[in-house]
Design an enzyme around this catalytic site. Structure first.
Site, PDB file in Angstrom:
ATOM      1  N   ASP A  33       0.743  -1.220  -0.069  1.00 39.91           N
ATOM      2  CA  ASP A  33      -0.016  -0.115   0.275  1.00 39.91           C
ATOM      3  C   ASP A  33       0.802   1.148  -0.073  1.00 39.91           C
ATOM      4  O   ASP A  33       2.066   1.399   0.397  1.00 39.91           O
ATOM      5  CB  ASP A  33      -0.790  -0.106   1.105  1.00 39.91           C
ATOM      6  CG  ASP A  33      -2.108  -0.616   0.842  1.00 39.91           C
ATOM      7  OD1 ASP A  33      -2.499  -1.159  -0.272  1.00 39.91           O
ATOM      8  OD2 ASP A  33      -2.823  -0.821   1.936  1.00 39.91           O
ATOM      9  N   LYS A  55      -3.695   3.226  -2.527  1.00 40.16           N
ATOM     10  CA  LYS A  55      -4.852   3.886  -2.496  1.00 40.16           C
ATOM     11  C   LYS A  55      -4.949   5.326  -1.592  1.00 40.16           C
ATOM     12  O   LYS A  55      -4.926   4.961  -0.499  1.00 40.16           O
ATOM     13  CB  LYS A  55      -5.983   3.043  -2.374  1.00 40.16           C
ATOM     14  CG  LYS A  55      -6.303   2.071  -3.085  1.00 40.16           C
ATOM     15  CD  LYS A  55      -7.212   1.008  -3.158  1.00 40.16           C
ATOM     16  CE  LYS A  55      -7.151   0.124  -1.770  1.00 40.16           C
ATOM     17  NZ  LYS A  55      -8.420  -0.681  -1.570  1.00 40.16           N
ATOM     18  N   GLY A  87      -0.542   0.365   8.725  1.00 37.46           N
ATOM     19  CA  GLY A  87      -1.248   0.219  10.015  1.00 37.46           C
ATOM     20  C   GLY A  87      -1.760  -1.191  10.143  1.00 37.46           C
ATOM     21  O   GLY A  87      -0.658  -2.215  10.105  1.00 37.46           O
ATOM     22  N   MET A 169      -8.916   9.063   8.097  1.00 30.90           N
ATOM     23  CA  MET A 169      -9.546   9.089   6.758  1.00 30.90           C
ATOM     24  C   MET A 169     -10.539  10.165   6.676  1.00 30.90           C
ATOM     25  O   MET A 169     -11.496  10.376   5.971  1.00 30.90           O
ATOM     26  CB  MET A 169     -10.016   7.978   6.281  1.00 30.90           C
ATOM     27  CG  MET A 169      -9.107   6.851   6.114  1.00 30.90           C
ATOM     28  SD  MET A 169      -9.749   5.233   5.371  1.00 30.90           S
ATOM     29  CE  MET A 169     -11.170   5.053   6.549  1.00 30.90           C
TER      30      MET A 169
END
Length: 499
Positions: A33, A55, A87, A169
């Site tokens: 990621d 992403k 994470g 987020m």
């Protein structure tokens, strides 16, 4: 075949779990990621397939359905696959969806938990999520706009819970989050903070009140990735902030040593808060022909002294010694000299104590110290070292009557560094040998080091500093002891006084 859903941790590569590192080392395929630290890919074995599936805020290198298909396809090829997720895989990381997809397609999988940024970023910012004086509970909440619009949040319950609230987020929706919490009953004066790029040298923290946090974050120019923390625990940051107080926090420092030798220095600098860019401009390789060194090893009993001028010399000498079926006992008739404490420590790892370590860690000082230790006339001295090195030491010893056999043990060759694009903004460039200066200048040119803002140049000793001077450059840092620990300490001292 198997798939491991591995939590990469929050940004600091040293926070990867031992199990996670083991999975990376054994993987045939790694799908990683955007929030997984690129340094973790150094764990990958040679030949492993690497796929970027990052992403961030709608910018998807691979859509989720393509990632799912790739996991299944590579596993069915009989390969061990690691899905490396920023994470923790199961905390807002879609790890559950990927696990379900693997289950439905009959692919065995394992989840390796990671440290979530929701926990780690506040900790690095000095905010304990639970504390008897501030909060006895914590809620980790999605702040993604599409999730907020589903009406699944009970803002009044959040406001009345007394828990520390952590939103992930949520930066694009920060103003709405703060307004909803205030409308739900939290006072505008409630302590709140945003931690940007937590657990990395780029970390920035804005602490404010719930009412003015959006404007303060806008003024500071912070964006994703970041976590939002709301609650009384934020006030403890004033005393508990530790990461941003490290002496080299926020400094980008280039280490030009060979990769095999760079890790210790890189670790020490990172522990002081620096972002370390490993840019190896030299590589240490074995020789094609060891006939000279092997012949010398075959007659070790004839030598009075064996002089080591680097830890590399110790390493490669012992490789050949062991190749001959011998060990440290073969050096019993000889006295041993080491150019400095690092070289002496390399001997110590083989159970040997250096008889002589000079007060200054340069070739000239070795010759002086050996002369003070006794008459060198007629003494036979073996000098295992790099195939290309200064002639100062053998010539000084021979001038005083010694018979010196120089035995090449390894070769130092140019490496490609990290490419200019891999440097970017740099605060300091460190040089641990004169050959690193030569090869760095070959790769990047001296003009790069003269542009403003000019990076601080750190040289391990006067000979390395002189190489910079020959190119029209001045070393800003030269430690009093010519060792890597002293160089790290001098860099810290320089920026501590400057800052």
């Amino acid at each position: 075949m198997k798939v491991w859903l591995v939590g990469a941790g929050p940004g600091d590569p040293e926070l990867l779990t031992i199990r996670g590192r083991e999975c990376l080392t054994n993987a045939d395929v790694i799908i990683y990621d955007a929030l997984a630290n690129p340094a973790l890919l150094d764990c990958a074995r040679q030949g492993a397939e690497l796929f970027y599936g990052g992403k961030i805020a709608g910018n998807h290198a691979l859509p989720q359905d393509e990632i799912n298909a790739l996991l299944v396809r590579k596993a069915r090829e009989g390969k061990n696959v690691v899905r490396l997720k920023g994470g923790d895989p199961y905390i807002f990381g879609r790890g559950g969806e990927e696990g379900m997809w693997l289950y439905e397609h009959g692919i065995p999988f394992e989840v390796v938990p990671g440290i979530s940024s929701a926990i780690a970023a506040p900790a690095y910012a000095g905010i304990p999520l639970t504390d008897r004086r501030a909060a006895s509970a914590v809620s980790i909440i999605t702040g993604h706009e599409s999730d907020l619009n589903k009406g699944t949040h009970n803002w009044q319950a959040y406001a009345q819970s007394g828990a520390t609230l952590v939103f992930v987020m949520g930066m694009s929706n920060l103003a709405n989050i703060c307004r909803n919490l205030i409308d739900g009953g939290l006072a505008e004066s409630t302590p709140a903070a945003v931690v940007y790029r937590g657990c990395t040298p780029d970390q920035k923290t804005v602490a404010a009140t719930l009412g003015n946090l959006p404007q303060k974050v806008l003024d500071a120019g912070l964006a994703n990735p970041a976590v939002i923390v709301v609650g009384k625990a934020v006030d403890l940051r004033e005393k508990l902030s530790w990461f941003e107080r490290l002496p080299l926090f926020g400094k980008r420092i280039v280490v030009t040593r060979a990769r095999a030798q760079a890790s210790g220095m890189a670790h020490d600098l990172a522990a002081l808060g620096a972002e370390v860019i490993e840019c190896p401009v030299i590589r240490v390789d074995p020789l094609e022909d060891y006939s000279v060194l092997d012949a010398a090893i075959g007659k070790l009993g004839d030598y009075d002294w064996v002089v080591f001028t680097s830890a590399n010399g110790v390493d490669y000498f012992f490789r050949r010694l062991n190749q001959a079926g011998l060990d440290s006992r073969a050096l019993a008739p000889c006295k041993l000299a080491a150019i400095g404490p690092g070289t002496a420590a390399a001997l110590g790892c083989r159970g040997l104590a250096a008889d002589l370590v000079p007060p200054r860690f340069v070739a000239e000082s070795v010759a002086e110290a050996m002369l003070q230790a006794g008459n060198l006339a007629g003494k036979r001295i073996l000098l295992p070292r790099a195939s290309k090195a200064r002639d100062v030491l053998p010539s000084q010893l021979e001038k005083h009557g010694a018979v010196v056999d120089v035995a090449p043990a390894y070769v130092t060759v140019s490496a490609n560094g990290c490419g200019e694009s891999g440097l970017g903004r740099v605060d300091c460039i460190s040089f641990a040998s004169s050959s690193t200066v030569d090869n760095f200048l070959r790769l990047f040119g001296a003009e790069m080091l003269k542009k403003e803002p000019r990076p601080v140049l750190a040289a391990i000793g006067p000979i390395t500093a002189r190489k910079l001077e020959d190119a029209g450059l001045a070393a800003d840092i030269v430690p009093p002891d010519y060792t890597v620990p002293a160089l790290v300490a001098a860099i810290m001292d320089h920026f501590s006084h400057k800052g």
